[in-house]
Design a protein around this motif. Structure first.
Motif, mmCIF file in Angstrom:
data_model
loop_
_atom_site.group_PDB
_atom_site.id
_atom_site.type_symbol
_atom_site.label_atom_id
_atom_site.label_comp_id
_atom_site.label_asym_id
_atom_site.label_seq_id
_atom_site.Cartn_x
_atom_site.Cartn_y
_atom_site.Cartn_z
ATOM 1 N N ALA A 1 0.839 -1.203 0.000
ATOM 2 C CA ALA A 1 0.000 0.000 0.000
ATOM 3 C C ALA A 1 0.870 1.248 0.000
ATOM 4 N N GLN A 2 1.949 1.234 0.781
ATOM 5 C CA GLN A 2 2.852 2.393 0.777
ATOM 6 C C GLN A 2 3.498 2.581 -0.600
ATOM 7 N N TRP A 3 3.884 1.478 -1.216
ATOM 8 C CA TRP A 3 4.513 1.535 -2.543
ATOM 9 C C TRP A 3 3.526 2.053 -3.585
ATOM 10 N N ALA A 4 2.253 1.562 -3.506
ATOM 11 C CA ALA A 4 1.250 1.985 -4.493
ATOM 12 C C ALA A 4 0.880 3.453 -4.318
ATOM 13 N N LEU A 5 0.938 3.950 -3.106
ATOM 14 C CA LEU A 5 0.574 5.348 -2.862
ATOM 15 C C LEU A 5 1.711 6.320 -3.196
ATOM 16 N N LEU B 1 0.920 5.478 -13.198
ATOM 17 C CA LEU B 1 1.815 4.720 -12.321
ATOM 18 C C LEU B 1 1.049 4.211 -11.100
ATOM 19 N N GLY B 2 0.165 5.025 -10.554
ATOM 20 C CA GLY B 2 -0.671 4.616 -9.414
ATOM 21 C C GLY B 2 -1.588 3.466 -9.789
ATOM 22 N N ILE B 3 -2.214 3.559 -11.007
ATOM 23 C CA ILE B 3 -3.114 2.480 -11.455
ATOM 24 C C ILE B 3 -2.334 1.190 -11.642
ATOM 25 N N GLY B 4 -1.189 1.257 -12.238
ATOM 26 C CA GLY B 4 -0.376 0.058 -12.454
ATOM 27 C C GLY B 4 0.082 -0.569 -11.145
ATOM 28 N N ARG B 5 0.484 0.294 -10.246
ATOM 29 C CA ARG B 5 0.927 -0.248 -8.949
ATOM 30 C C ARG B 5 -0.231 -0.874 -8.183
ATOM 31 N N TRP B 6 -1.416 -0.254 -8.234
ATOM 32 C CA TRP B 6 -2.571 -0.832 -7.528
ATOM 33 C C TRP B 6 -2.994 -2.147 -8.178
ATOM 34 N N LEU B 7 -2.831 -2.253 -9.508
ATOM 35 C CA LEU B 7 -3.121 -3.540 -10.161
ATOM 36 C C LEU B 7 -2.165 -4.620 -9.655
ATOM 37 N N VAL B 8 -0.879 -4.279 -9.505
ATOM 38 C CA VAL B 8 0.103 -5.245 -8.980
ATOM 39 C C VAL B 8 -0.249 -5.627 -7.544
ATOM 40 N N VAL B 9 -0.636 -4.639 -6.738
ATOM 41 C CA VAL B 9 -1.030 -4.918 -5.349
ATOM 42 C C VAL B 9 -2.276 -5.792 -5.341
ATOM 43 N N GLY B 10 -3.213 -5.553 -6.233
ATOM 44 C CA GLY B 10 -4.428 -6.381 -6.312
ATOM 45 C C GLY B 10 -4.101 -7.817 -6.671
ATOM 46 N N VAL B 11 -3.182 -8.023 -7.640
ATOM 47 C CA VAL B 11 -2.773 -9.385 -8.010
ATOM 48 C C VAL B 11 -2.093 -10.059 -6.815
ATOM 49 N N GLY B 12 -1.264 -9.303 -6.097
ATOM 50 C CA GLY B 12 -0.615 -9.849 -4.896
ATOM 51 C C GLY B 12 -1.625 -10.224 -3.833
#
Length: 179
Positions: free
Chosen positions: A121-125, A133-144
């Protein structure tokens, strides 16, 4: 008649003297026999005492030998029992470690999952205003999160199956190849 009476009197006196002598001889013989009987009784008593002491000594030696043999057997049994107890202690410790290993893995997994969520969450924010970049990171966090959720689901299903197995058939026999 007087002569005959005197003759009878003399014969009677002579018989009395003979009987007195015979009585004295008999008394002496009885005294000797009594002494011999006492000596025989004393010897017999001594022999009986010796025989009793000998039998008692032999019985005592036999009992001592039997007790020593019993003590040796008991000591061997105690030593074997101590070895078995030691082995059982190590077996119990190993079984406890094997039983606690899944618990430790689950706790470590939860710890790592929570740490991963916080870090993710810290990385995505931290996108510095870049929307994509935020959307891509949240997609990665969602897959995780989806992968972690599936791992949690599989773990819970496995534990439930294990508990069900234990309920139905008792504790499993580990290892199975020892049958």
């Amino acid at each position: 008649m007087v002569a005959e009476a005197q003759k009878n009197h003399a014969a009677t006196a002579s018989a009395i003297e003979g009987l007195k002598a015979q009585a004295a001889a008999n008394q002496k013989l009885v005294s000797q026999v009594g002494g011999a009987v006492q000596r025989i009784e004393k010897r017999t008593e001594e022999r009986v005492e010796k025989a009793v002491e000998q039998v008692t000594g032999e019985a005592s030696a036999t009992m001592t030998a039997n007790l020593d043999a019993s003590n040796e057997r008991a000591e061997r049994i105690i030593a074997a029992t101590a070895k078995l107890e030691t082995r059982q202690l190590w077996s119990a410790a190993a079984a406890m470690c094997l039983a606690l290993l899944p618990v430790v893995v689950v706790i470590a997994g939860l710890w790592m999952g929570i740490a991963g969520l916080i870090t993710g969450a810290q990385w995505a924010l931290d996108v510095n205003g870049s929307v994509w970049l935020g959307i891509g990171r949240w997609l990665v966090v969602g897959v995780g999160l989806a992968g972690a959720s599936y791992g949690l689901f599989a773990s819970v299903r496995w534990v439930a199956g294990l508990v069900e197995t234990w309920k139905d058939r008792g504790l499993p026999k580990w290892p199975r190849w020892r049958k």
